[in-house]
Design an enzyme around this catalytic site. Structure first.
Site, PDB file in Angstrom:
ATOM      1  N   ASP A 277       0.705  -1.288  -0.075  1.00  0.00           N
ATOM      2  CA  ASP A 277      -0.016  -0.021  -0.185  1.00  0.00           C
ATOM      3  C   ASP A 277       0.800   1.195   0.126  1.00  0.00           C
ATOM      4  O   ASP A 277       0.081   2.242   0.182  1.00  0.00           O
ATOM      5  CB  ASP A 277      -0.898   0.032   1.223  1.00  0.00           C
ATOM      6  CG  ASP A 277      -0.323   0.195   2.490  1.00  0.00           C
ATOM      7  OD1 ASP A 277       1.077  -0.107   2.659  1.00  0.00           O
ATOM      8  OD2 ASP A 277      -0.894   0.551   3.522  1.00  0.00           O
TER       9      ASP A 277
ATOM     10  N   HIS B 110      28.224   4.164 -14.321  1.00  0.00           N
ATOM     11  CA  HIS B 110      26.861   4.449 -13.502  1.00  0.00           C
ATOM     12  C   HIS B 110      27.027   3.522 -12.066  1.00  0.00           C
ATOM     13  O   HIS B 110      26.021   2.767 -11.659  1.00  0.00           O
ATOM     14  CB  HIS B 110      25.782   4.406 -14.121  1.00  0.00           C
ATOM     15  CG  HIS B 110      25.541   5.373 -15.236  1.00  0.00           C
ATOM     16  ND1 HIS B 110      24.358   5.221 -16.093  1.00  0.00           N
ATOM     17  CD2 HIS B 110      26.061   6.572 -15.397  1.00  0.00           C
ATOM     18  CE1 HIS B 110      24.522   6.528 -16.832  1.00  0.00           C
ATOM     19  NE2 HIS B 110      25.394   7.051 -16.292  1.00  0.00           N
TER      20      HIS B 110
ATOM     21  N   ASP C 130      29.986  11.517  -8.226  1.00  0.00           N
ATOM     22  CA  ASP C 130      28.776  12.171  -9.169  1.00  0.00           C
ATOM     23  C   ASP C 130      27.570  12.481  -8.247  1.00  0.00           C
ATOM     24  O   ASP C 130      26.931  11.277  -8.370  1.00  0.00           O
ATOM     25  CB  ASP C 130      28.931  11.322 -10.379  1.00  0.00           C
ATOM     26  CG  ASP C 130      28.074  11.946 -11.544  1.00  0.00           C
ATOM     27  OD1 ASP C 130      27.235  12.965 -11.305  1.00  0.00           O
ATOM     28  OD2 ASP C 130      28.255  11.471 -12.559  1.00  0.00           O
TER      29      ASP C 130
ATOM     30  N   ASP D 196      24.255  18.873 -11.268  1.00  0.00           N
ATOM     31  CA  ASP D 196      24.757  17.463 -11.981  1.00  0.00           C
ATOM     32  C   ASP D 196      26.320  17.616 -11.742  1.00  0.00           C
ATOM     33  O   ASP D 196      27.143  18.534 -12.391  1.00  0.00           O
ATOM     34  CB  ASP D 196      24.319  17.104 -13.283  1.00  0.00           C
ATOM     35  CG  ASP D 196      25.003  15.961 -13.734  1.00  0.00           C
ATOM     36  OD1 ASP D 196      25.612  15.266 -12.861  1.00  0.00           O
ATOM     37  OD2 ASP D 196      24.805  15.437 -14.852  1.00  0.00           O
TER      38      ASP D 196
ATOM     39  N   HIS E  11      31.751   7.705 -22.653  1.00  0.00           N
ATOM     40  CA  HIS E  11      30.432   8.402 -22.572  1.00  0.00           C
ATOM     41  C   HIS E  11      30.641   9.977 -23.434  1.00  0.00           C
ATOM     42  O   HIS E  11      31.633  10.325 -23.791  1.00  0.00           O
ATOM     43  CB  HIS E  11      29.860   8.601 -21.427  1.00  0.00           C
ATOM     44  CG  HIS E  11      30.949   9.331 -20.254  1.00  0.00           C
ATOM     45  ND1 HIS E  11      31.140  10.690 -20.244  1.00  0.00           N
ATOM     46  CD2 HIS E  11      31.884   8.864 -19.422  1.00  0.00           C
ATOM     47  CE1 HIS E  11      32.043  11.216 -19.512  1.00  0.00           C
ATOM     48  NE2 HIS E  11      32.260   9.999 -18.755  1.00  0.00           N
TER      49      HIS E  11
ATOM     50  N   HIS F 126      25.403  16.955 -21.653  1.00  0.00           N
ATOM     51  CA  HIS F 126      23.925  16.942 -21.832  1.00  0.00           C
ATOM     52  C   HIS F 126      23.185  18.005 -21.316  1.00  0.00           C
ATOM     53  O   HIS F 126      23.779  19.005 -20.273  1.00  0.00           O
ATOM     54  CB  HIS F 126      23.288  15.758 -21.230  1.00  0.00           C
ATOM     55  CG  HIS F 126      23.611  15.541 -19.859  1.00  0.00           C
ATOM     56  ND1 HIS F 126      22.856  16.118 -18.689  1.00  0.00           N
ATOM     57  CD2 HIS F 126      24.592  14.879 -19.219  1.00  0.00           C
ATOM     58  CE1 HIS F 126      23.420  15.690 -17.890  1.00  0.00           C
ATOM     59  NE2 HIS F 126      24.315  15.195 -17.762  1.00  0.00           N
TER      60      HIS F 126
ATOM     61  N   HIS G  52      19.147  14.484 -17.346  1.00  0.00           N
ATOM     62  CA  HIS G  52      19.544  14.479 -18.746  1.00  0.00           C
ATOM     63  C   HIS G  52      18.221  15.114 -19.479  1.00  0.00           C
ATOM     64  O   HIS G  52      17.338  14.454 -19.916  1.00  0.00           O
ATOM     65  CB  HIS G  52      19.607  12.901 -19.351  1.00  0.00           C
ATOM     66  CG  HIS G  52      20.595  12.285 -18.875  1.00  0.00           C
ATOM     67  ND1 HIS G  52      21.040  11.032 -18.877  1.00  0.00           N
ATOM     68  CD2 HIS G  52      21.786  12.860 -18.030  1.00  0.00           C
ATOM     69  CE1 HIS G  52      22.176  10.675 -18.279  1.00  0.00           C
ATOM     70  NE2 HIS G  52      22.528  11.608 -17.717  1.00  0.00           N
TER      71      HIS G  52
ATOM     72  N   GLU H  96      31.455  17.298 -19.129  1.00  0.00           N
ATOM     73  CA  GLU H  96      32.020  16.208 -18.168  1.00  0.00           C
ATOM     74  C   GLU H  96      32.871  15.079 -18.817  1.00  0.00           C
ATOM     75  O   GLU H  96      32.616  14.110 -18.950  1.00  0.00           O
ATOM     76  CB  GLU H  96      30.828  15.380 -17.428  1.00  0.00           C
ATOM     77  CG  GLU H  96      29.461  15.052 -18.448  1.00  0.00           C
ATOM     78  CD  GLU H  96      28.648  14.305 -18.115  1.00  0.00           C
ATOM     79  OE1 GLU H  96      28.687  13.468 -16.989  1.00  0.00           O
ATOM     80  OE2 GLU H  96      27.192  14.686 -17.949  1.00  0.00           O
TER      81      GLU H  96
ATOM     82  N   TYR I 299      38.997   6.879 -17.715  1.00  0.00           N
ATOM     83  CA  TYR I 299      39.172   5.749 -17.101  1.00  0.00           C
ATOM     84  C   TYR I 299      39.705   4.748 -17.434  1.00  0.00           C
ATOM     85  O   TYR I 299      39.937   4.410 -18.758  1.00  0.00           O
ATOM     86  CB  TYR I 299      37.441   5.339 -16.856  1.00  0.00           C
ATOM     87  CG  TYR I 299      36.490   6.151 -17.011  1.00  0.00           C
ATOM     88  CD1 TYR I 299      36.064   6.670 -16.014  1.00  0.00           C
ATOM     89  CD2 TYR I 299      36.273   7.212 -18.126  1.00  0.00           C
ATOM     90  CE1 TYR I 299      34.949   7.881 -15.672  1.00  0.00           C
ATOM     91  CE2 TYR I 299      35.272   7.927 -17.944  1.00  0.00           C
ATOM     92  CZ  TYR I 299      34.729   8.521 -16.972  1.00  0.00           C
ATOM     93  OH  TYR I 299      33.660   9.446 -16.978  1.00  0.00           O
TER      94      TYR I 299
ATOM     95  N   ARG J 182      36.641  11.800 -13.672  1.00  0.00           N
ATOM     96  CA  ARG J 182      35.569  12.627 -14.291  1.00  0.00           C
ATOM     97  C   ARG J 182      35.720  13.875 -13.438  1.00  0.00           C
ATOM     98  O   ARG J 182      35.690  13.747 -12.360  1.00  0.00           O
ATOM     99  CB  ARG J 182      34.321  11.842 -14.306  1.00  0.00           C
ATOM    100  CG  ARG J 182      33.406  12.782 -15.035  1.00  0.00           C
ATOM    101  CD  ARG J 182      32.021  11.936 -15.518  1.00  0.00           C
ATOM    102  NE  ARG J 182      31.186  11.349 -14.627  1.00  0.00           N
ATOM    103  CZ  ARG J 182      31.122  10.207 -14.287  1.00  0.00           C
ATOM    104  NH1 ARG J 182      32.074   9.350 -14.689  1.00  0.00           N
ATOM    105  NH2 ARG J 182      30.385   9.763 -13.007  1.00  0.00           N
TER     106      ARG J 182
ATOM    107  N   GLU K 284      32.897  17.326 -13.556  1.00  0.00           N
ATOM    108  CA  GLU K 284      31.713  17.902 -14.351  1.00  0.00           C
ATOM    109  C   GLU K 284      31.381  19.114 -13.874  1.00  0.00           C
ATOM    110  O   GLU K 284      31.238  19.329 -12.501  1.00  0.00           O
ATOM    111  CB  GLU K 284      30.703  16.752 -14.189  1.00  0.00           C
ATOM    112  CG  GLU K 284      29.355  17.334 -14.587  1.00  0.00           C
ATOM    113  CD  GLU K 284      28.183  16.219 -14.554  1.00  0.00           C
ATOM    114  OE1 GLU K 284      28.614  15.298 -13.860  1.00  0.00           O
ATOM    115  OE2 GLU K 284      27.346  16.190 -15.525  1.00  0.00           O
TER     116      GLU K 284
END
Ligand code: MN
Length: 435
Positions: free
Chosen positions: A42, A247, A264, A275, A356, A360, A367, A386, A390, A399, A401
């Site tokens: 519920d 990710h 991140d 971000d 990557h 964005h 995004h 960003e 790696y 990274r 950003e």
């Protein structure tokens, strides 16, 4: 009441004006709030508003709708907001819901009714328009399908009014949302500033032996205590080799002496997102190699940021970003000239260490929507920048950003006040509280 200060209603009034200007003559448009999403028994997941609906209506609550019909036969039917009808039980269990007056003040819509009146109003108007705009998620990277109230309405139209034509609202809203109004930039800046506080907090907290989730908890604590609704997306707190998992959100491991820590994260304030990514040394001092990689990524960040100019061709920007990373990878000895020559346009050599995109749009969604892969950058866009490198074989992922607004004068870094240089980060980490 809401925990944050929403943008003034005239933002949403202007947004509706902009949408109406793009509608086909004589058409109507119907937008729906998200419904509460049940988890299992519920309970429901924390509510997240439909971004397109919020953009036009400024209402942050489930079970609401907005009807736009500029050519309605009567003034009061040209723009109607429908909100949830509260009752004693809802008041007892959930508390505050918008009153009709509060909904009018928040949205700038004069005609506000309860959602159970939508059916009657729609039926009353159905013979007056032939086209109806509905909004569906057309994000080009979305892979999840979910039945929304708009889907149900489209099916109902097909059954009951098959001669009416449906129109796509999404391309119009997405396009409008790319170009931020000053009040939206302000909302993003608020999310950014809360994110800044969280960064300063973790720079004092990170030590070898801390769990990644402990670090995550510090960040979220700082978000919440400044009126943020929480993280805008799953925070990535990735020590050592985890920093190479793009990710990584498990955040389950201890961070180790001598490793880097890639973080991140971004706050959501109101419905707007920040971000951020920073990569820091767990023990407060980068090794020589980590610093080399860090400075390489930082140079790419700076060079890419410089290119966020109105009129810059976006495909060129992406290509340039790849070239900047390639130069750095050559310098770092990670790839050779032969590798570069052997690479193709689809699979350039740099992709081995930078898999990557360079950034964005950012806004109501992390995004954010809008056609940002082709054409040219325009004034009012907020973009993330960003770059990353790696290196799984060395357990080093870096990274960095930032969030950048494109102005007529060029890029404006909304994270100007954040520590970015390796030395700045190390210095702030010296002031740490011992574990
Ligand atoms: Mn990002």
């Amino acid at each position: 009441m809401l925990r944050y200060t929403p943008p003034p209603a005239d933002l949403f009034t202007r947004n509706r004006d902009k949408f109406r200007a793009k509608m086909a003559p004589g058409a109507a448009a119907l937008f729906f709030a998200n419904t509460a999403v049940p988890s299992n028994a519920d309970a429901a997941y924390a509510f997240v508003q439909n971004s397109g609906f919020y953009y036009l209506a400024g209402i942050d609550q489930e079970d609401a709708a907005l009807l736009l019909f500029p050519n309605a036969p009567k003034d009061s039917l040209r723009e109607i907001l429908f909100v949830k009808r509260t009752n004693e039980k809802i008041q007892v269990w959930e508390g505050w819901k918008y009153s009709l007056e509060e909904a009018a003040a928040a949205s700038g819509v004069k005609e506000v009714r309860y959602i159970d009146e939508l059916e009657g109003v729609f039926r009353h108007l159905i013979s007056h328009f032939g086209h109806l705009y509905l909004d569906f998620n057309e994000h080009d990277r979305n892979t999840l399908y979910m039945e929304t109230p708009a889907h149900a309405w489209a099916q109902r139209m097909a059954r009951e009014f098959p001669a009416h034509r449906l129109e796509r609202a999404n391309p119009i809203i997405s396009d409008l949302r790319l170009r931020k109004e000053p009040q939206e930039v302000q909302a993003i800046q608020q999310a950014v500033d809360i994110t800044h506080k969280a960064l300063l907090r973790v720079l004092r907290f990170v030590q070898p032996g801390r769990m990644e989730y402990e670090i995550e908890a510090e960040i979220h604590h700082e978000f919440l205590r400044h009126g943020s609704s929480g993280p805008a997306y799953g925070s990535i707190i990735a020590g050592g080799k985890n920093s190479c998992v793009l990710h990584y959100v498990l955040n389950s491991q201890p961070v180790k002496d001598g490793d880097v820590l890639l973080m991140d994260f971004g706050a959501r304030y109101g419905n707007y997102a920040a971000d951020l990514t920073r990569t820091i040394p767990v023990n407060g001092k980068f090794t020589k190699r980590q610093r080399e990689v860090y400075n390489a990524v930082l140079r790419v960040l700076r060079r890419c940021t410089d290119q966020l100019q109105p009129g810059q061709k976006i495909e060129d920007y992406w290509e340039n970003a790849g070239n900047f990373v390639t130069e750095e990878l050559l310098q770092l000895g990670l790839i050779t000239q032969q590798d570069v020559k052997a690479g193709t346009k689809e699979k350039p050599a740099y992709k081995k260490y930078f898999m990557h995109g360079i950034g964005h749009p950012l806004g109501l969604d992390i995004h954010d929507v809008g056609n940002h892969r082709y054409g040219q950058f325009q004034v009012g866009w907020v973009m993330t920048v960003e770059p990353g490198i790696y290196i799984p074989e060395e357990g080093i992922g870096v990274r960095i950003e930032n969030n950048v607004l494109i102005t007529p004068q060029g890029p404006q870094n909304l994270m100007q006040h954040f520590p970015t240089e390796a030395e700045e980060i190390e210095e702030l980490m010296h002031a740490r509280v011992p574990a």
